[in-house]
Write an enzyme that holds these catalytic residues in place. Structure first.
Site, PDB file in Angstrom:
ATOM      1  N   ASP A  22      -0.758   6.541   8.615  1.00  0.00           N
ATOM      2  CA  ASP A  22       0.042   6.766   7.405  1.00  0.00           C
ATOM      3  C   ASP A  22      -0.124   8.196   6.885  1.00  0.00           C
ATOM      4  O   ASP A  22      -1.158   8.834   7.102  1.00  0.00           O
ATOM      5  CB  ASP A  22      -0.391   5.753   6.326  1.00  0.00           C
ATOM      6  CG  ASP A  22       0.647   5.625   5.212  1.00  0.00           C
ATOM      7  OD1 ASP A  22       1.796   6.043   5.413  1.00  0.00           O
ATOM      8  OD2 ASP A  22       0.287   5.095   4.143  1.00  0.00           O
ATOM      9  N   ASN A  70      10.007  -0.920   7.450  1.00  0.00           N
ATOM     10  CA  ASN A  70      10.428   0.480   7.609  1.00  0.00           C
ATOM     11  C   ASN A  70      11.928   0.632   7.888  1.00  0.00           C
ATOM     12  O   ASN A  70      12.487   1.722   7.736  1.00  0.00           O
ATOM     13  CB  ASN A  70       9.611   1.191   8.705  1.00  0.00           C
ATOM     14  CG  ASN A  70       8.172   1.470   8.309  1.00  0.00           C
ATOM     15  OD1 ASN A  70       7.260   1.415   9.140  1.00  0.00           O
ATOM     16  ND2 ASN A  70       7.938   1.784   7.036  1.00  0.00           N
TER      17      ASN A  70
HETATM   18  C1  IPE Z   1       2.739   1.162   7.019  1.00  0.00           C
HETATM   19  O1  IPE Z   1       3.002   2.358   6.387  1.00  0.00           O
HETATM   20  C2  IPE Z   1       3.556   1.041   8.275  1.00  0.00           C
HETATM   21  C3  IPE Z   1       3.208   1.962   9.346  1.00  0.00           C
HETATM   22  C4  IPE Z   1       2.204   2.795   9.358  1.00  0.00           C
HETATM   23  C5  IPE Z   1       4.055   1.888  10.501  1.00  0.00           C
HETATM   24  P1  IPE Z   1       4.057   2.457   5.188  1.00  0.00           P
HETATM   25  O2  IPE Z   1       4.008   3.850   4.705  1.00  0.00           O
HETATM   26  O3  IPE Z   1       5.361   1.925   5.620  1.00  0.00           O
HETATM   27  O4  IPE Z   1       3.419   1.437   4.127  1.00  0.00           O
HETATM   28  P2  IPE Z   1       3.608   1.331   2.565  1.00  0.00           P
HETATM   29  O5  IPE Z   1       5.067   1.217   2.303  1.00  0.00           O
HETATM   30  O6  IPE Z   1       3.041   2.562   1.960  1.00  0.00           O
HETATM   31  O7  IPE Z   1       2.836   0.118   2.164  1.00  0.00           O
HETATM   32  C1  IPE Z   2       3.570   6.826   8.442  1.00  0.00           C
HETATM   33  O1  IPE Z   2       3.818   7.882   7.595  1.00  0.00           O
HETATM   34  C2  IPE Z   2       4.585   6.673   9.535  1.00  0.00           C
HETATM   35  C3  IPE Z   2       5.459   5.499   9.402  1.00  0.00           C
HETATM   36  C4  IPE Z   2       5.392   4.577   8.481  1.00  0.00           C
HETATM   37  C5  IPE Z   2       6.503   5.345  10.409  1.00  0.00           C
HETATM   38  P1  IPE Z   2       4.821   7.757   6.377  1.00  0.00           P
HETATM   39  O2  IPE Z   2       6.181   8.079   6.859  1.00  0.00           O
HETATM   40  O3  IPE Z   2       4.676   6.425   5.726  1.00  0.00           O
HETATM   41  O4  IPE Z   2       4.301   8.909   5.408  1.00  0.00           O
HETATM   42  P2  IPE Z   2       4.063   8.816   3.845  1.00  0.00           P
HETATM   43  O5  IPE Z   2       3.200   7.611   3.596  1.00  0.00           O
HETATM   44  O6  IPE Z   2       5.401   8.684   3.203  1.00  0.00           O
HETATM   45  O7  IPE Z   2       3.374  10.095   3.491  1.00  0.00           O
HETATM   46 MG    MG Z   3       3.488   5.700   4.287  1.00  0.00          MG
END
Ligand code: IPE
Ligand code: IPE
Ligand code: MG
Length: 248
Positions: A22, A70
């Site tokens: 993340d 997502n």
């Molecule tokens: C969790 O991250 C999903 C992945 C790492 C693929 P998100 O960024 O989607 O999670 P939330 O929305 O902050 O809980």
């Molecule tokens: C994790 O990084 C990757 C996926 C969930 C695909 P994020 O895209 O959630 O990045 P932040 O949490 O918005 O910084």
């Molecule tokens: Mg995230």
């Protein structure tokens, strides 16, 4: 940096590590760039972490790459993630072969764009004979999706008279999940400072040690994995028992 690696007790390695990757979007924002730039820069972290885990002797590494939730992101970001997925899988097959790593996936992968799905199946097939470590990609995955699916399948079997509901126990349920045959993760890591599970492996992490780090995923390197493992090894895993019981 080398010190960290040598501080790891190789006899007490977690057999399975799961990672919620993340912070890509926030990483990109630091540089005034769009979120996709962050995802692109997360690929290096995937490669480093996979190599580090395999080199140490970890048997299973599960990476949360795309959740069912997502899909709710802006269309351009979802499309870019899918494109990145295809190109990364194609590029990384060589690394997987060189490192004797088997690729597999959990999640509703049939609902991925067909190019992604096929690229994935191809990589899974090409690497199926590799034995050093299994890399599990969680793609279009969510724990509730997986558990509801398992419940449906078990109910269907019972309805057909092929399963006695009395026989359903932890093991039967585990074997109905997409992680069938994979030991539960002992260590779960989440990067970027968020302290939540976001629908990842809810059943399997019943007794996992959770490790949260502020490091954003694109900055995650081998040393960060070593750090997490050293922290894991310093913990007493009691499984409901007392410290005294464990000592004797
Ligand atoms: C969790 O991250 C999903 C992945 C790492 C693929 P998100 O960024 O989607 O999670 P939330 O929305 O902050 O809980
Ligand atoms: C994790 O990084 C990757 C996926 C969930 C695909 P994020 O895209 O959630 O990045 P932040 O949490 O918005 O910084
Ligand atoms: Mg995230």
């Amino acid at each position: 940096m080398k010190d960290l690696k040598s501080s790891i007790n190789l006899n007490k390695l977690p057999e399975h590590i799961a990672i919620i990757m993340d912070g890509n979007g926030r990483w990109a924002k630091q540089f005034g760039r769009i979120r996709i730039f962050g995802h692109q820069n997360g690929v290096k972290a995937v490669r480093e972490t996979t190599e580090a885990a395999a080199e140490l002797g970890v048997k299973y590494l599960t990476l949360y790459a795309f959740s069912t939730e997502n899909w709710g992101r802006p269309e351009a970001e979802v499309n870019a993630l899918m494109t990145l997925l295809v190109s990364t899988i194609r590029k990384e097959i060589k690394t997987l072969m060189d490192n004797n790593i088997r690729l597999t996936a959990i999640g509703d992968i049939e609902k991925l764009p067909s190019k992604c799905h096929h690229e994935l199946l191809d990589a899974i097939d090409k690497t199926k004979g590799n034995t050093r470590m299994t890399l599990v990609l969680a793609l279009n995955y969510s724990a509730r999706w997986e558990m509801v699916k398992a419940a449906k399948e078990l109910a269907e079997k019972a309805k057909l008279g092929n399963l006695d509901p009395e026989m359903i126990d932890d093991e039967v349920f585990s074997n109905a999940l997409s992680t069938k045959g994979i030991p539960d993760p002992e260590l779960m890591i989440r990067t970027s400072g968020e302290a939540r599970i976001s629908n990842f492996l809810l059943w399997q992490i019943a007794y996992a040690e959770l490790y949260f780090t502020e490091t954003l995923w694109p900055d995650f390197r081998k040393e960060h994995l070593y750090q997490a493992i050293i922290d894991f090894q310093s913990r007493e895993r009691r499984f409901g028992k007392t410290s005294e019981q464990l000592a004797s």
